[in-house]
Design an enzyme around this catalytic site. Structure first.
Site, PDB file in Angstrom:
ATOM      1  N   ARG A 147     -10.953 -23.528   1.150  1.00  0.00           N
ATOM      2  CA  ARG A 147     -10.291 -22.306   0.639  1.00  0.00           C
ATOM      3  C   ARG A 147      -9.824 -21.421   1.800  1.00  0.00           C
ATOM      4  N   THR A 195      -9.660 -18.761  12.158  1.00  0.00           N
ATOM      5  CA  THR A 195      -9.588 -19.935  11.279  1.00  0.00           C
ATOM      6  C   THR A 195      -8.283 -20.693  11.532  1.00  0.00           C
ATOM      7  N   GLY A 217      -2.648  -4.852   5.188  1.00  0.00           N
ATOM      8  CA  GLY A 217      -1.917  -5.242   3.971  1.00  0.00           C
ATOM      9  C   GLY A 217      -2.093  -6.724   3.669  1.00  0.00           C
ATOM     10  N   GLU A 247     -13.045 -11.268   6.684  1.00  0.00           N
ATOM     11  CA  GLU A 247     -12.175 -10.461   5.798  1.00  0.00           C
ATOM     12  C   GLU A 247     -12.827  -9.118   5.454  1.00  0.00           C
ATOM     13  N   PHE A 265     -16.900   5.339   8.542  1.00  0.00           N
ATOM     14  CA  PHE A 265     -16.790   4.238   9.511  1.00  0.00           C
ATOM     15  C   PHE A 265     -17.121   4.704  10.916  1.00  0.00           C
TER      16      PHE A 265
HETATM   17  P1  TGC Z   1      -7.570   3.668   8.739  1.00  0.00           P
HETATM   18  O1  TGC Z   1      -7.391   4.895   9.586  1.00  0.00           O
HETATM   19  O2  TGC Z   1      -8.347   3.767   7.475  1.00  0.00           O
HETATM   20  O3  TGC Z   1      -6.134   3.060   8.414  1.00  0.00           O
HETATM   21  C1  TGC Z   1      -5.182   2.784   9.427  1.00  0.00           C
HETATM   22  C2  TGC Z   1      -3.830   2.596   8.762  1.00  0.00           C
HETATM   23  O4  TGC Z   1      -3.873   1.486   7.866  1.00  0.00           O
HETATM   24  C3  TGC Z   1      -3.585   1.925   6.510  1.00  0.00           C
HETATM   25  N1  TGC Z   1      -4.415   1.112   5.622  1.00  0.00           N
HETATM   26  C4  TGC Z   1      -3.919   0.136   4.867  1.00  0.00           C
HETATM   27  N2  TGC Z   1      -2.666  -0.298   4.685  1.00  0.00           N
HETATM   28  C5  TGC Z   1      -2.471  -1.341   3.858  1.00  0.00           C
HETATM   29  N3  TGC Z   1      -3.502  -1.964   3.230  1.00  0.00           N
HETATM   30  C6  TGC Z   1      -4.770  -1.558   3.414  1.00  0.00           C
HETATM   31  N4  TGC Z   1      -5.772  -2.212   2.837  1.00  0.00           N
HETATM   32  C7  TGC Z   1      -5.035  -0.461   4.256  1.00  0.00           C
HETATM   33  N5  TGC Z   1      -6.157   0.200   4.659  1.00  0.00           N
HETATM   34  C8  TGC Z   1      -5.758   1.157   5.501  1.00  0.00           C
HETATM   35  C9  TGC Z   1      -3.907   3.404   6.519  1.00  0.00           C
HETATM   36  O5  TGC Z   1      -3.195   4.072   5.509  1.00  0.00           O
HETATM   37  C10 TGC Z   1      -3.411   3.784   7.900  1.00  0.00           C
HETATM   38  O6  TGC Z   1      -1.990   3.777   7.882  1.00  0.00           O
HETATM   39  P2  TGC Z   1      -1.119   4.700   8.884  1.00  0.00           P
HETATM   40  O7  TGC Z   1       0.293   4.346   8.559  1.00  0.00           O
HETATM   41  O8  TGC Z   1      -1.518   6.118   8.534  1.00  0.00           O
HETATM   42  O9  TGC Z   1      -1.516   4.340  10.288  1.00  0.00           O
HETATM   43  O10 TGC Z   1      -8.175   2.530   9.682  1.00  0.00           O
HETATM   44  P3  TGC Z   1      -9.552   2.466  10.441  1.00  0.00           P
HETATM   45  O11 TGC Z   1      -9.260   2.144  11.851  1.00  0.00           O
HETATM   46  O12 TGC Z   1     -10.375   3.679  10.140  1.00  0.00           O
HETATM   47  O13 TGC Z   1     -10.232   1.186   9.785  1.00  0.00           O
HETATM   48  C11 TGC Z   1     -10.570   1.127   8.442  1.00  0.00           C
HETATM   49  C12 TGC Z   1     -11.354  -0.189   8.141  1.00  0.00           C
HETATM   50  C13 TGC Z   1     -12.715  -0.187   8.830  1.00  0.00           C
HETATM   51  C14 TGC Z   1     -11.541  -0.218   6.635  1.00  0.00           C
HETATM   52  C15 TGC Z   1     -10.522  -1.395   8.588  1.00  0.00           C
HETATM   53  O14 TGC Z   1     -10.385  -1.422   9.967  1.00  0.00           O
HETATM   54  C16 TGC Z   1     -11.105  -2.706   8.125  1.00  0.00           C
HETATM   55  O15 TGC Z   1     -10.822  -3.139   7.027  1.00  0.00           O
HETATM   56  N6  TGC Z   1     -11.922  -3.389   8.992  1.00  0.00           N
HETATM   57  C17 TGC Z   1     -12.401  -4.742   8.694  1.00  0.00           C
HETATM   58  C18 TGC Z   1     -11.634  -5.726   9.562  1.00  0.00           C
HETATM   59  C19 TGC Z   1     -11.373  -7.022   8.835  1.00  0.00           C
HETATM   60  O16 TGC Z   1     -11.438  -7.131   7.639  1.00  0.00           O
HETATM   61  N7  TGC Z   1     -11.012  -8.020   9.596  1.00  0.00           N
HETATM   62  C20 TGC Z   1     -10.653  -9.278   9.040  1.00  0.00           C
HETATM   63  C21 TGC Z   1     -10.010 -10.165  10.079  1.00  0.00           C
HETATM   64  S1  TGC Z   1      -9.101 -11.504   9.378  1.00  0.00           S
HETATM   65  C22 TGC Z   1     -10.258 -12.543   8.773  1.00  0.00           C
HETATM   66  O17 TGC Z   1     -11.416 -12.304   8.753  1.00  0.00           O
HETATM   67  C23 TGC Z   1      -9.714 -13.795   8.236  1.00  0.00           C
HETATM   68  S2  TGC Z   1     -10.886 -14.903   7.668  1.00  0.00           S
HETATM   69  C24 TGC Z   1      -9.826 -15.919   6.891  1.00  0.00           C
HETATM   70  C25 TGC Z   1     -10.460 -17.029   6.152  1.00  0.00           C
HETATM   71  O18 TGC Z   1     -10.918 -17.989   6.842  1.00  0.00           O
HETATM   72  O19 TGC Z   1     -10.439 -17.011   4.902  1.00  0.00           O
HETATM   73  P1  FAD Z   2     -19.037  -6.548  14.033  1.00  0.00           P
HETATM   74  O1  FAD Z   2     -17.832  -5.750  13.671  1.00  0.00           O
HETATM   75  O2  FAD Z   2     -19.543  -6.457  15.424  1.00  0.00           O
HETATM   76  O3  FAD Z   2     -20.210  -6.157  13.015  1.00  0.00           O
HETATM   77  C1  FAD Z   2     -21.575  -6.496  13.258  1.00  0.00           C
HETATM   78  C2  FAD Z   2     -22.409  -5.802  12.180  1.00  0.00           C
HETATM   79  O4  FAD Z   2     -22.238  -4.376  12.270  1.00  0.00           O
HETATM   80  C3  FAD Z   2     -21.976  -6.193  10.758  1.00  0.00           C
HETATM   81  O5  FAD Z   2     -23.097  -6.298   9.929  1.00  0.00           O
HETATM   82  C4  FAD Z   2     -21.135  -5.001  10.316  1.00  0.00           C
HETATM   83  O6  FAD Z   2     -21.133  -4.817   8.911  1.00  0.00           O
HETATM   84  C5  FAD Z   2     -21.849  -3.846  11.023  1.00  0.00           C
HETATM   85  N1  FAD Z   2     -20.962  -2.709  11.242  1.00  0.00           N
HETATM   86  C6  FAD Z   2     -19.793  -2.682  11.952  1.00  0.00           C
HETATM   87  N2  FAD Z   2     -19.246  -1.453  11.894  1.00  0.00           N
HETATM   88  C7  FAD Z   2     -20.049  -0.700  11.109  1.00  0.00           C
HETATM   89  C8  FAD Z   2     -20.004   0.648  10.641  1.00  0.00           C
HETATM   90  N3  FAD Z   2     -18.984   1.468  10.940  1.00  0.00           N
HETATM   91  N4  FAD Z   2     -21.016   1.091   9.865  1.00  0.00           N
HETATM   92  C9  FAD Z   2     -22.043   0.270   9.524  1.00  0.00           C
HETATM   93  N5  FAD Z   2     -22.145  -1.021   9.925  1.00  0.00           N
HETATM   94  C10 FAD Z   2     -21.157  -1.486  10.697  1.00  0.00           C
HETATM   95  N6  FAD Z   2     -10.712 -12.963  12.137  1.00  0.00           N
HETATM   96  C11 FAD Z   2      -9.354 -13.093  12.244  1.00  0.00           C
HETATM   97  O7  FAD Z   2      -8.666 -12.194  12.733  1.00  0.00           O
HETATM   98  N7  FAD Z   2      -8.741 -14.221  11.789  1.00  0.00           N
HETATM   99  C12 FAD Z   2      -9.420 -15.249  11.235  1.00  0.00           C
HETATM  100  O8  FAD Z   2      -8.815 -16.254  10.824  1.00  0.00           O
HETATM  101  C13 FAD Z   2     -10.852 -15.161  11.148  1.00  0.00           C
HETATM  102  N8  FAD Z   2     -11.582 -16.217  10.675  1.00  0.00           N
HETATM  103  C14 FAD Z   2     -12.958 -16.165  10.755  1.00  0.00           C
HETATM  104  C15 FAD Z   2     -13.703 -17.309  10.465  1.00  0.00           C
HETATM  105  C16 FAD Z   2     -15.086 -17.281  10.586  1.00  0.00           C
HETATM  106  C17 FAD Z   2     -15.873 -18.532  10.336  1.00  0.00           C
HETATM  107  C18 FAD Z   2     -15.743 -16.083  10.962  1.00  0.00           C
HETATM  108  C19 FAD Z   2     -17.234 -16.031  11.068  1.00  0.00           C
HETATM  109  C20 FAD Z   2     -15.008 -14.956  11.245  1.00  0.00           C
HETATM  110  C21 FAD Z   2     -13.608 -14.984  11.172  1.00  0.00           C
HETATM  111  N9  FAD Z   2     -12.836 -13.875  11.547  1.00  0.00           N
HETATM  112  C22 FAD Z   2     -11.470 -13.970  11.623  1.00  0.00           C
HETATM  113  C23 FAD Z   2     -13.480 -12.686  12.088  1.00  0.00           C
HETATM  114  C24 FAD Z   2     -14.124 -11.787  11.028  1.00  0.00           C
HETATM  115  O9  FAD Z   2     -13.150 -11.074  10.326  1.00  0.00           O
HETATM  116  C25 FAD Z   2     -15.104 -10.868  11.756  1.00  0.00           C
HETATM  117  O10 FAD Z   2     -16.210 -11.665  12.133  1.00  0.00           O
HETATM  118  C26 FAD Z   2     -15.542  -9.696  10.898  1.00  0.00           C
HETATM  119  O11 FAD Z   2     -14.466  -8.814  10.636  1.00  0.00           O
HETATM  120  C27 FAD Z   2     -16.697  -8.921  11.541  1.00  0.00           C
HETATM  121  O12 FAD Z   2     -16.452  -8.646  12.894  1.00  0.00           O
HETATM  122  P2  FAD Z   2     -17.560  -9.001  14.004  1.00  0.00           P
HETATM  123  O13 FAD Z   2     -17.981 -10.404  13.812  1.00  0.00           O
HETATM  124  O14 FAD Z   2     -17.021  -8.597  15.314  1.00  0.00           O
HETATM  125  O15 FAD Z   2     -18.813  -8.094  13.635  1.00  0.00           O
END
Ligand code: TGC
Ligand code: FAD
Length: 395
Positions: free
Chosen positions: A100, A174, A248, A374, A394
């Protein structure tokens, strides 16, 4: 294609949610279910045990249309709605979360941003090849020191005439070791985040694989390293700037995970139910003991609640009304639900539960990544907390 639903597709439909689906939804689900059972289920355990990505399956996935199913047909997409997309991810993750992952990344994190933020030339150049599986993509947001907080990213690029020079690195990506293209998020000279399409073969671009994972072992995960990579300006996504670009994309991928996790939960529940009916201890099937019935009853209850959440979210998404916080609630709840069910199901199988003869231990290990990527379980709670209180916790 037959619209007759196989029993295994429907026996966790306790609240007759199928009545809310169209014939097209059911056909899509059945096609993916059949393919997964025929081509993936018989081999996935061996690939996971070996820590190998079954690359040959890409063409099977492309053939049933799971790459870019919600995008317009003219770009190779399926023109389907978000309920169909959810049902696809459910049936794929029912087999393996790593499979997936491949589909989520290709569809939601590579094709979706090229379609939504890209130029017409970029759409035409990349989308048909990604839809047909001739090209595999990956998505680079996370960095070694910036995971939950991507706004702190260090990867950056500088203007150099008709191209830019990209430097930095991405971690935990990934599909990176097998990808032909990467959608990479990096800061421009003004410190604003932009998306770039980086192609394998560009000088200075490497994709080292991350080894020794205990989770998502059938999915290829790696780094993206950029050492003075010359990227043509034509490869910059022109229609978005700022963190809202990558976030987004994440809204779409997180939505797919909310459905996918239900699939993993169903597989664990069905395996445990069958085992409990057959395994005899103290003179009767263990399914006859109240403690085991409690586990099964609670599993079915939680699966049903998750199905209703996902279905309603899908209808909101189809109407363009699903919010980030609603998506966070569904991703967080449904993945946690699946992990809890997987752990309970494994216990019901006793010692057999830790072996690769059954899929449950693989699901548990996979779901440990799903609850982390994610957006972690904690981050989704904080997104909800912000929505409820208006106060960001955050930082
Ligand atoms: P913040 O100040 O809240 O927002 C910055 C700008 O972004 C806008 N925004 C969004 N826009 C579209 N969709 C959303 N969901 C949005 N959320 C926020 C917001 O309006 C603002 O816009 P602008 O124009 O004013 O600049 O941002 P922040 O820096 O405080 O961070 C918020 C937080 C912590 C929620 C965000 O950074 C977050 O979601 N962190 C988690 C990171 C994450 O999910 N990483 C995933 C990496 S990819 C991955 O894991 C792929 S795995 C794939 C797989 O194998 O399936
Ligand atoms: P950290 O951000 O260092 O977090 C460590 C711990 O601290 C977590 O428990 C977290 O919840 C906690 N924490 C962090 N901030 C706060 C806060 N403000 N308050 C309280 N607790 C907090 N990323 C991509 O870009 N593309 C991909 O394709 C992708 N694929 C992935 C595939 C796998 C198998 C894995 C494991 C990860 C992948 N990721 C990818 C990365 C993934 O999105 C990150 O691992 C995830 O967003 C968490 O970041 P980190 O591992 O650096 O943990």
């Amino acid at each position: 294609m037959s619209t007759t639903l196989s029993t295994t597709t429907t026996n966790t439909d306790f609240y007759q949610i199928d009545d809310l689906l169209t014939e097209e939804h059911k056909m899509v689900r059945e096609a993916v279910h059949q393919m997964m059972n025929r081509d993936v289920r018989p081999i996935i355990e061996e690939y996971a045990q070996r820590g190998e990505f079954p690359a040959h399956l890409i063409k099977n996935f492309a053939e049933i249309g799971v790459f870019g199913p919600t995008l317009p047909v003219e770009y190779g997409g399926g023109g389907l709605d978000y309920i169909s997309y959810g049902l696809m991810t459910q049936e794929i993750e029912r087999c393996d979360s790593g499979m997936r992952s491949t589909v989520s990344v290709q569809s939601s994190l590579v094709m979706w941003p090229i379609y939504t933020y890209g130029s017409e030339e970029q759409r035409q150049k990349y989308l048909p090849l990604l839809a047909s599986g001739e090209m595999i993509g990956c998505f680079g947001l996370t960095e070694p020191n910036h995971g939950s907080n991507p706004s702190g990213m260090l990867t950056h690029f500088e203007d150099a005439g008709d191209h830019v020079i990209l430097n930095g690195s991405k971690m935990w990506i990934t599909n990176s070791p097998v990808a032909h293209v990467a959608v990479v998020w990096a800061k421009n000279e003004q410190g604003r985040i932009q998306g770039l399409i980086v192609e394998r073969g560009m000088e200075g671009f490497t994709t080292p694989e991350i080894h020794n994972k205990w989770s998502l072992r059938a999915s290829a995960t790696g780094e993206l390293v950029f050492d003075n990579v010359k990227v043509p300006k034509a490869n910059i996504l022109p229609n978005v700037e700022g963190l809202r670009g990558p976030l987004g994309c994440l809204d779409n991928a997180r939505y797919g995970i909310a459905w996918g996790a239900i699939g993993a939960a169903i597989d664990c529940y069905e395996t445990a139910r069958q085992y409990a009916l057959e395994r005899v201890q103290f003179g009767k099937p263990i399914a006859g003991f109240q403690l085991q019935q409690k586990k099964l009853s609670e599993m079915l209850t939680e699966i049903t609640k998750a199905q209703l959440l996902a279905w309603r979210l899908g209808t909101l998404k189809n109407e363009g009304r699903a919010t980030t916080a609603q998506i966070s609630m569904a991703k967080r709840n449904n993945v946690d639900m699946a992990l809890t069910i997987a752990r309970e199901a494994r216990q019901m199988l006793g010692g057999m539960g830790i072996t690769g003869d059954y899929p449950i231990m693989r699901h548990i290990m996979n779901l440990e990544s799903v609850i982390t990527y994610e957006g972690t379980h904690d981050i989704h709670l904080l997104i909800l907390g912000y929505e409820i209180t208006g106060i960001q916790a955050f930082k």
